[in-house]
Each structure stands twice: as structure tokens, then as C-alpha cells.
Design an enzyme around this catalytic site. Structure first.
Site, PDB file in Angstrom:
ATOM      1  N   SER A 104       0.835  -1.194   0.000  1.00 23.25           N
ATOM      2  CA  SER A 104       0.000   0.000   0.000  1.00 23.25           C
ATOM      3  C   SER A 104       0.877   1.254   0.000  1.00 23.25           C
ATOM      4  O   SER A 104       1.641   1.467  -0.938  1.00 23.25           O
ATOM      5  CB  SER A 104      -0.968  -0.058   1.182  1.00 23.25           C
ATOM      6  OG  SER A 104      -2.004   0.880   1.065  1.00 23.25           O
ATOM      7  N   ASP A 154     -10.313  -4.015  -5.285  1.00 19.27           N
ATOM      8  CA  ASP A 154      -9.654  -3.146  -4.306  1.00 19.27           C
ATOM      9  C   ASP A 154     -10.234  -1.733  -4.409  1.00 19.27           C
ATOM     10  O   ASP A 154     -10.082  -1.077  -5.441  1.00 19.27           O
ATOM     11  CB  ASP A 154      -8.146  -3.132  -4.575  1.00 19.27           C
ATOM     12  CG  ASP A 154      -7.361  -2.479  -3.456  1.00 19.27           C
ATOM     13  OD1 ASP A 154      -7.919  -1.616  -2.754  1.00 19.27           O
ATOM     14  OD2 ASP A 154      -6.174  -2.828  -3.295  1.00 19.27           O
ATOM     15  N   HIS A 185      -8.386  -4.900  -0.771  1.00 17.43           N
ATOM     16  CA  HIS A 185      -7.071  -4.363  -0.423  1.00 17.43           C
ATOM     17  C   HIS A 185      -6.291  -5.284   0.516  1.00 17.43           C
ATOM     18  O   HIS A 185      -5.158  -4.983   0.873  1.00 17.43           O
ATOM     19  CB  HIS A 185      -7.242  -2.982   0.215  1.00 17.43           C
ATOM     20  CG  HIS A 185      -6.009  -2.136   0.189  1.00 17.43           C
ATOM     21  ND1 HIS A 185      -5.372  -1.776  -0.981  1.00 17.43           N
ATOM     22  CD2 HIS A 185      -5.285  -1.564   1.196  1.00 17.43           C
ATOM     23  CE1 HIS A 185      -4.315  -1.029  -0.703  1.00 17.43           C
ATOM     24  NE2 HIS A 185      -4.246  -0.886   0.618  1.00 17.43           N
TER      25      HIS A 185
END
Length: 208
Positions: A104, A154, A185
Site C-alpha cells: 500500500s 480493491d 485491499h
């Protein structure tokens, strides 16, 4: 820039083992992937820095103004600061492979560093990256082994953005593998297995 530019949890490499940089996601810290990095390549050196930006109480590597909207000036600052930090560690441990992975926000700072300074890494794992800007060409990425992982659903890193990054990486000549699952995610087992395969150091794996 020096090895002390970021607060980091570290472990020296053993023998000729690689040096692995591990970059946490928003709200993580230097502990998030430290043990995981050691599991990926036993004996590897590990450098796991903590992001130097706070969003509320959540550590990040650069500022943003909204979800998916980056402060590009701060991203440029963070990219060069991190590149200097990585270069200092490389100089301290010369003549060994250097790998990196991030999740991320950690994937985003790693990607930005690699786009600007492709010579710093031999192998790169980007787990759920989001690159909303148009990167400049990076011919130095040719031949670099890169893994991108993503979720088709996501909500933070939309699939079309992942496809755009995949296309850009291939255009630079990166040796790219894309692994995607049907979720969001979250990190899944297949992503960890793909990252382990990317960092595999057995002679037969190198020849594959």
C-alpha cells in the site's frame, strides 16, 4: 543522506545473503513486515524503516490531501530522502543483491524510488500499489525483476490503475509478474507465495 535518516528496525545480512528493504502500509510501522522479510529469505539482512509522516496517528512515507490524492511535492521530498537512505545502506553492504517490497503506502514510496533510481534494487515487490501520476520513462528498469500484486475489487487501488502500472513497467523492460486475486485491499496467501518466489535464491530458481 545517512543510514540514520529514518527510524528503522534492522538486521545485518549473513554471509552473501541479500539485503531486503521492507516498507509498511499506512498505520503500520517498522515491525509490520520485519519478521516476514526474514522468513522470505533466511539469513537476509533486513531494513524496515518507519514512515516519517503522521496522518492523525498513522505513520506514512509521504503526505496526501485525500484518499488517492498525493501531495506531489512531499512525495518528491520523500522519494529523494528514501533513495539516499537506501543508497547509504547499500554502501555499507556492498556487492550483494538488494531486494525491496512494500504494501500500500509502502509500495507507493518504493515504486516512486524505483522509478527515479532504478539502480538501487535488483528485485522489487509492489503489493497493492497506487500510482496516480504519469511516471517519466525509466530505461534503467530493463531486466529488473518486479512483482505487482492486486485485488480486482480493491477500493483503494482500482484495478485500471494497476493495469496502467503494469503497462508502464513492461514498457520500461522490467521482468514483470502480475498476481491478482478477486478480493480487495487485503493481502492474501498467493501474494506472499509470489513474493517468496520473487526472492528465491536457489541456483535452480535463478536459472528458471
Amino acid at each position: 543522506m545517512t543510514m540514520l535518516a529514518y527510524h528503522a528496525r534492522t538486521k545485518p545480512p549473513e554471509g552473501a545473503a541479500p539485503l531486503i528493504f521492507a516498507f509498511h502500509g499506512t498505520g503500520g510501522d517498522e515491525h509490520q513486515f520485519f519478521a516476514f522479510a526474514q522468513e522470505l529469505v533466511p539469513g537476509a539482512g533486513v531494513v524496515s524503516p518507519r514512515g516519517d509522516v503522521s496522518e492523525g496517528l498513522a505513520a506514512r512515507f509521504f503526505r496526501r490531501t485525500a484518499e488517492g490524492v498525493y501531495d506531489m511535492a512531499d512525495l518528491a521530498r520523500a522519494t529523494e530522502r528514501m533513495a539516499g537512505f537506501i543508497a547509504a545502506w547499500k554502501a555499507e553492504h556492498p556487492d550483494r543483491p538488494v531486494y525491496g517490497f512494500g504494501y500500500s503506502n509502502g509500495a507507493n514510496i518504493l515504486a516512486s524510488v524505483v522509478m527515479r533510481h532504478p539502480e538501487l534494487f535488483d528485485r522489487v515487490g509492489l503489493l497493492h500499489p497506487l500510482i496516480p501520476w504519469e511516471p517519466d520513462p525509466a530505461p534503467g528498469l530493463a531486466g529488473t525483476r518486479v512483482l505487482i500484486t492486486a485485488g480486482h475489487r480493491d477500493p483503494i487501488c482500482p484495478w485500471p490503475m494497476t493495469e496502467r502500472l503494469e503497462t508502464w513497467m513492461r514498457q520500461q523492460g522490467a521482468d514483470l509478474r502480475l498476481v491478482a486475486h478477486e478480493g480487495g485491499h487485503e493481502l492474501r496467501r498467493e501474494e506472499a507465495l509470489a513474493l517468496a518466489a520473487l526472492f528465491e535464491t536457489r541456483p535452480d530458481a535463478e536459472a528458471a
